[in-house]
Design a protein around this motif. Structure first.
Motif, PDB file in Angstrom:
ATOM      1  N   LEU A 242      42.739  17.449  70.478  1.00 44.77           N
ATOM      2  CA  LEU A 242      43.636  18.608  70.583  1.00 44.77           C
ATOM      3  C   LEU A 242      44.592  18.688  69.390  1.00 44.77           C
ATOM      4  CD1 LEU A 242      44.392  18.470  74.402  1.00 44.77           C
ATOM      5  CD2 LEU A 242      43.196  20.297  73.193  1.00 44.77           C
ATOM      6  N   VAL A 243      45.093  17.548  68.959  1.00 51.17           N
ATOM      7  CA  VAL A 243      45.965  17.564  67.769  1.00 51.17           C
ATOM      8  C   VAL A 243      45.161  17.981  66.542  1.00 51.17           C
ATOM      9  CG1 VAL A 243      47.413  16.163  66.262  1.00 51.17           C
ATOM     10  CG2 VAL A 243      47.548  15.852  68.715  1.00 51.17           C
ATOM     11  N   GLY A 244      43.930  17.496  66.454  1.00 52.01           N
ATOM     12  CA  GLY A 244      43.067  17.927  65.354  1.00 52.01           C
ATOM     13  C   GLY A 244      42.750  19.407  65.428  1.00 52.01           C
ATOM     14  N   LEU A 245      42.615  19.925  66.656  1.00 46.03           N
ATOM     15  CA  LEU A 245      42.405  21.363  66.818  1.00 46.03           C
ATOM     16  C   LEU A 245      43.594  22.144  66.266  1.00 46.03           C
ATOM     17  CD1 LEU A 245      40.827  23.774  68.008  1.00 46.03           C
ATOM     18  CD2 LEU A 245      42.025  23.342  70.181  1.00 46.03           C
ATOM     19  N   GLN A 246      44.786  21.624  66.460  1.00 40.09           N
ATOM     20  CA  GLN A 246      45.982  22.261  65.890  1.00 40.09           C
ATOM     21  C   GLN A 246      45.904  22.337  64.370  1.00 40.09           C
ATOM     22  OE1 GLN A 246      49.871  20.945  63.859  1.00 40.09           O
ATOM     23  NE2 GLN A 246      48.418  19.556  64.792  1.00 40.09           N
ATOM     24  N   ALA A 256      40.619  28.029  55.021  1.00 42.79           N
ATOM     25  CA  ALA A 256      39.626  26.963  54.908  1.00 42.79           C
ATOM     26  C   ALA A 256      38.357  27.338  55.664  1.00 42.79           C
ATOM     27  CB  ALA A 256      40.190  25.655  55.453  1.00 42.79           C
ATOM     28  N   PRO A 257      37.172  26.913  55.195  1.00 38.37           N
ATOM     29  CA  PRO A 257      35.925  27.183  55.929  1.00 38.37           C
ATOM     30  C   PRO A 257      35.968  26.518  57.305  1.00 38.37           C
ATOM     31  CG  PRO A 257      35.475  26.302  53.730  1.00 38.37           C
ATOM     32  CD  PRO A 257      36.936  26.160  53.955  1.00 38.37           C
ATOM     33  N   ALA A 258      35.656  27.270  58.345  1.00 34.82           N
ATOM     34  CA  ALA A 258      35.829  26.790  59.715  1.00 34.82           C
ATOM     35  C   ALA A 258      35.020  25.514  59.981  1.00 34.82           C
ATOM     36  CB  ALA A 258      35.442  27.885  60.702  1.00 34.82           C
ATOM     37  N   LEU A 259      33.749  25.483  59.607  1.00 29.18           N
ATOM     38  CA  LEU A 259      32.907  24.341  59.923  1.00 29.18           C
ATOM     39  C   LEU A 259      33.287  23.118  59.095  1.00 29.18           C
ATOM     40  CD1 LEU A 259      30.571  23.379  61.645  1.00 29.18           C
ATOM     41  CD2 LEU A 259      29.002  24.143  59.846  1.00 29.18           C
ATOM     42  N   LYS A 260      33.505  23.321  57.796  1.00 28.53           N
ATOM     43  CA  LYS A 260      33.825  22.196  56.920  1.00 28.53           C
ATOM     44  C   LYS A 260      35.212  21.613  57.201  1.00 28.53           C
ATOM     45  CE  LYS A 260      30.918  23.500  52.971  1.00 28.53           C
ATOM     46  NZ  LYS A 260      30.910  23.831  51.527  1.00 28.53           N
ATOM     47  N   ALA A 261      36.101  22.409  57.772  1.00 31.88           N
ATOM     48  CA  ALA A 261      37.466  21.948  58.009  1.00 31.88           C
ATOM     49  C   ALA A 261      37.601  21.158  59.302  1.00 31.88           C
ATOM     50  CB  ALA A 261      38.427  23.136  58.039  1.00 31.88           C
ATOM     51  N   LEU A 262      36.572  21.150  60.148  1.00 26.10           N
ATOM     52  CA  LEU A 262      36.699  20.533  61.467  1.00 26.10           C
ATOM     53  C   LEU A 262      36.883  19.018  61.386  1.00 26.10           C
ATOM     54  CD1 LEU A 262      36.754  21.157  64.474  1.00 26.10           C
ATOM     55  CD2 LEU A 262      34.272  20.858  64.521  1.00 26.10           C
ATOM     56  N   PHE A 269      43.779  13.885  60.599  1.00 27.50           N
ATOM     57  CA  PHE A 269      45.101  13.699  61.198  1.00 27.50           C
ATOM     58  C   PHE A 269      45.170  12.373  61.948  1.00 27.50           C
ATOM     59  CE2 PHE A 269      48.449  14.039  64.305  1.00 27.50           C
ATOM     60  CZ  PHE A 269      49.470  14.643  63.587  1.00 27.50           C
ATOM     61  N   ALA A 270      44.087  12.019  62.664  1.00 30.11           N
ATOM     62  CA  ALA A 270      44.078  10.753  63.390  1.00 30.11           C
ATOM     63  C   ALA A 270      44.253   9.577  62.422  1.00 30.11           C
ATOM     64  CB  ALA A 270      42.779  10.606  64.178  1.00 30.11           C
ATOM     65  N   PHE A 271      43.578   9.649  61.277  1.00 31.30           N
ATOM     66  CA  PHE A 271      43.700   8.567  60.294  1.00 31.30           C
ATOM     67  C   PHE A 271      45.091   8.551  59.677  1.00 31.30           C
ATOM     68  CE2 PHE A 271      42.944   6.807  55.980  1.00 31.30           C
ATOM     69  CZ  PHE A 271      42.542   5.540  56.369  1.00 31.30           C
ATOM     70  N   ALA A 272      45.627   9.730  59.373  1.00 29.08           N
ATOM     71  CA  ALA A 272      46.965   9.795  58.781  1.00 29.08           C
ATOM     72  C   ALA A 272      48.004   9.201  59.727  1.00 29.08           C
ATOM     73  CB  ALA A 272      47.307  11.248  58.449  1.00 29.08           C
ATOM     74  N   TRP A 273      47.916   9.543  61.016  1.00 30.66           N
ATOM     75  CA  TRP A 273      48.864   8.987  61.989  1.00 30.66           C
ATOM     76  C   TRP A 273      48.713   7.479  62.101  1.00 30.66           C
ATOM     77  CZ3 TRP A 273      48.918   5.971  66.255  1.00 30.66           C
ATOM     78  CH2 TRP A 273      50.073   5.979  67.034  1.00 30.66           C
ATOM     79  N   SER A 274      47.457   7.005  62.147  1.00 30.93           N
ATOM     80  CA  SER A 274      47.215   5.579  62.335  1.00 30.93           C
ATOM     81  C   SER A 274      47.761   4.765  61.169  1.00 30.93           C
ATOM     82  CB  SER A 274      45.704   5.327  62.495  1.00 30.93           C
ATOM     83  OG  SER A 274      45.195   6.035  63.611  1.00 30.93           O
ATOM     84  N   VAL A 275      47.519   5.226  59.950  1.00 31.84           N
ATOM     85  CA  VAL A 275      48.040   4.503  58.787  1.00 31.84           C
ATOM     86  C   VAL A 275      49.563   4.567  58.770  1.00 31.84           C
ATOM     87  CG1 VAL A 275      48.098   4.430  56.267  1.00 31.84           C
ATOM     88  CG2 VAL A 275      45.947   4.870  57.449  1.00 31.84           C
ATOM     89  N   GLY A 276      50.128   5.742  59.093  1.00 33.86           N
ATOM     90  CA  GLY A 276      51.579   5.850  59.161  1.00 33.86           C
ATOM     91  C   GLY A 276      52.175   4.902  60.188  1.00 33.86           C
ATOM     92  N   PHE A 277      51.485   4.725  61.305  1.00 34.20           N
ATOM     93  CA  PHE A 277      51.951   3.793  62.334  1.00 34.20           C
ATOM     94  C   PHE A 277      51.926   2.356  61.831  1.00 34.20           C
ATOM     95  CE2 PHE A 277      51.263   0.919  65.880  1.00 34.20           C
ATOM     96  CZ  PHE A 277      52.193   1.342  66.816  1.00 34.20           C
ATOM     97  N   LEU A 278      50.843   1.998  61.128  1.00 35.00           N
ATOM     98  CA  LEU A 278      50.715   0.628  60.639  1.00 35.00           C
ATOM     99  C   LEU A 278      51.701   0.323  59.521  1.00 35.00           C
ATOM    100  CD1 LEU A 278      46.825   0.307  60.646  1.00 35.00           C
ATOM    101  CD2 LEU A 278      48.425  -0.887  62.147  1.00 35.00           C
ATOM    102  N   ILE A 279      51.976   1.309  58.680  1.00 37.81           N
ATOM    103  CA  ILE A 279      52.892   1.071  57.559  1.00 37.81           C
ATOM    104  C   ILE A 279      54.343   1.077  58.026  1.00 37.81           C
ATOM    105  CG2 ILE A 279      53.754   2.035  55.385  1.00 37.81           C
ATOM    106  CD1 ILE A 279      50.966   2.927  54.741  1.00 37.81           C
ATOM    107  N   VAL A 280      54.685   1.978  58.928  1.00 39.79           N
ATOM    108  CA  VAL A 280      56.026   2.066  59.505  1.00 39.79           C
ATOM    109  C   VAL A 280      57.091   2.139  58.415  1.00 39.79           C
ATOM    110  CG1 VAL A 280      57.609   1.128  61.218  1.00 39.79           C
ATOM    111  CG2 VAL A 280      55.204   0.623  61.399  1.00 39.79           C
ATOM    112  N   ILE A 281      57.175   3.289  57.770  1.00 36.67           N
ATOM    113  CA  ILE A 281      58.206   3.489  56.739  1.00 36.67           C
ATOM    114  C   ILE A 281      59.317   4.388  57.261  1.00 36.67           C
ATOM    115  CG2 ILE A 281      58.668   4.499  54.482  1.00 36.67           C
ATOM    116  CD1 ILE A 281      55.978   3.566  53.576  1.00 36.67           C
ATOM    117  N   ASP A 282      58.960   5.575  57.723  1.00 33.63           N
ATOM    118  CA  ASP A 282      59.959   6.559  58.121  1.00 33.63           C
ATOM    119  C   ASP A 282      59.904   6.797  59.619  1.00 33.63           C
ATOM    120  OD1 ASP A 282      60.831   7.050  55.513  1.00 33.63           O
ATOM    121  OD2 ASP A 282      59.110   8.354  55.153  1.00 33.63           O
TER     122      ASP A 282
END
Length: 363
Positions: A242-246, A256-262, A269-282
């Motif tokens: 659902l967050v990726g759908l956002q 952006a092309p609908a199919l290629k952007a999925l 976004f899932a990867f960006a959040w996960s790395v941000g969680f592991l790094i814990v900067i801000d």
């Protein structure tokens, strides 16, 4: 029921006076929770907590407004509204991922009470420090007879489940990602087997018991099952979808092309959040997550528009956090007081059922 033979055997053995239990000094979380729970002062601290969290959330929203204003104009209100709806639905699935873990530990607050504990407590992520969300959930859960150790355990497990499900979501999207967006952050995938091993009940439950003993806190009354962890993982995977759908709605609205952007939207976004969680900067993952998300989206749209998507998503996330906390507080008003009064009456009643007041929930 007690065994008479056991009782007789115990009477034949000389009883030694129990050794005094070692007294542990208050931990950081214990001191904060104690401050929030002391009568009138506790009420004042809780009000200050909410006001400070909301104030900092609003400040983050206002401070980024000038950067996202043009992006919002380009997106159009239909795209913004669709993305916000997806975020609100994602927030509900995130609560459910936490709620099934809490139920696995033996506490089942009513839906509105769970929403109040979860969403209002989540505002703590906007305060400096990494413990305020947990402290707030521990304090808010007391009204629904949720022992603090259960609140803390469920909150910690929910974070681990969110992390491993986010990385698994990225792994599924890898075949469809373009370019070297993972780049230097590929080391994050090393956490997947470690966390999956830790989440196995045969390792997780003894680990929790050991940690509680080290903290000199009472043991958990219930061991969390594999079924509860599996359900939480399923809800968490739905959250990432659902967050990726956002993100996808925003990216497609930006051209952006609908199919290629999925795949970049969901896995990115899932990867960006996960790395941000592991790094814990801000606080709440600001900065690092946007940088990675832009890199993930850049192969399917120009960098300027990818930046606009990341910034608008950040602002909409803050709006969703504030909105869900406000709605949970509004619909849950009076429930905490009623639950506390019911628990007190049940405990004082001459025929209160065994286990009353142990956080079994109200419904």
């Amino acid at each position: 029921m007690p065994d008479p033979a056991v009782n007789q055997a115990e009477q034949d053995v000389p009883q030694q006076p129990p050794a005094p239990a070692p007294q542990a000094g208050p931990t950081r979380i214990g001191r904060l929770r104690g401050l929030m729970s002391k009568g009138p002062l506790g009420r004042v601290v809780r009000v200050v907590f909410v006001l400070a969290a909301v104030g900092l959330g609003c400040y983050a929203l206002v401070s980024q407004w000038s950067q996202v204003r043009s992006g919002l104009w380009d997106l159009g209100w239909a795209g913004v509204a669709g993305a916000l709806v997806a975020l609100l639905l994602a927030a509900l699935t995130s609560m459910q991922a936490w709620r099934v873990l809490l139920a696995g530990f033996g506490s089942r607050p009513p839906l509105r009470g769970a929403a109040q504990v979860f969403f209002v407590g989540q505002l703590g992520k906007y305060l400096p420090g990494s413990v305020w969300s947990v402290v707030a959930q521990m304090d808010l859960g007391r009204a629904y007879r949720i022992p603090p150790r259960r609140s803390a355990s469920a909150a910690a497990l929910a974070m681990l489940v969110a992390l491993v499900s986010g990385l698994l979501c990225t792994v599924c999207a890898l075949p469809f990602l373009q370019g070297g967006a993972i780049g230097r952050y590929g080391w994050a995938f090393l956490a997947v087997p470690v966390i999956l091993a830790v989440l196995h009940p045969r390792l997780l439950n003894p680990l929790l018991e050991r940690l509680l003993r080290l903290a000199r806190r009472p043991a958990l009354e219930h061991r969390v099952s594999g079924r509860a962890i599996g359900l939480s993982l399923a809800w968490s995977l739905l959250y990432w979808a659902l967050v990726g759908l956002q993100i996808w709605i925003l990216a497609v609205s930006m051209g952006a092309p609908a199919l290629k952007a999925l795949a970049p939207s969901i896995g990115g976004f899932a990867f960006a959040w996960s790395v941000g969680f592991l790094i814990v900067i801000d606080p709440a993952g600001a900065g690092v997550r946007e940088f990675i998300l832009i890199a993930m989206l850049s192969p399917v749209m120009d960098e300027g528009r990818a930046t606009a998507v990341a910034l608008v998503s950040r602002v909409l996330t803050i709006v969703a956090d504030l909105l869900t906390a406000a709605l949970a507080g509004w619909f849950g008003r009076g429930m905490a007081a009623a639950a506390a009064a019911a628990a007190q009456d049940a405990q004082q009643g001459p025929e209160a059922p065994e286990g009353q007041g142990q956080g079994q929930g109200l419904g």
